[in-house]
Design a protein around this motif. Structure first.
Motif: not given
Length: 108
Positions: A15-20, A25-29, A39-43, A50-52
């Motif tokens: 889920s952490g990987g999907l979140f990133v 994608i949001g960063l690009l769109r 988008a970058a700061s939240v993710t 989540l990953i850690l």
């Protein structure tokens, strides 16, 4: 019990990987600097959490868990600070926020 921890750990890491990924994608769109920064700061804050967290569950109580916790605290302090500094510098440099609408609508 170890199977449950392994499943929860895997779910957290995935889920952490999907979140990133969704944040990337949001960063690009997204249309302008400030929404992309959001988008970058939240993710960047939630993804590593989540990953850690999943890695800490997998490591158990050990020195690796303490190191991962230190890295997590570092992430949670530096990410919002860096985002604020970047947004403040962009505002001072005169980066104007686009009005509503897509970039295609603005070109016509």
């Amino acid at each position: 019990m170890t199977e449950l921890l392994s499943v929860v750990s895997t779910l957290l890491v995935v889920s952490g990987g999907l979140f990133v990924l969704v944040g990337g994608i949001g960063l690009l769109r997204f249309p302008d600097l400030f929404t992309r920064m959001h988008a970058a700061s939240v993710t960047d804050a939630m993804g590593p959490l989540l990953i850690l967290g999943g890695l800490m569950l997998e490591a158990g109580w050990s020195l690796a868990t303490a190191k991962l916790l230190i890295i997590l605290v570092f992430f949670l302090f530096t990410t919002p600070t860096a985002t604020y500094a970047l947004a403040n510098a962009a505002t001072l440099a005169g980066a104007a926020k686009k009005s509503s609408g897509t970039p295609e609508e603005k070109d016509s």
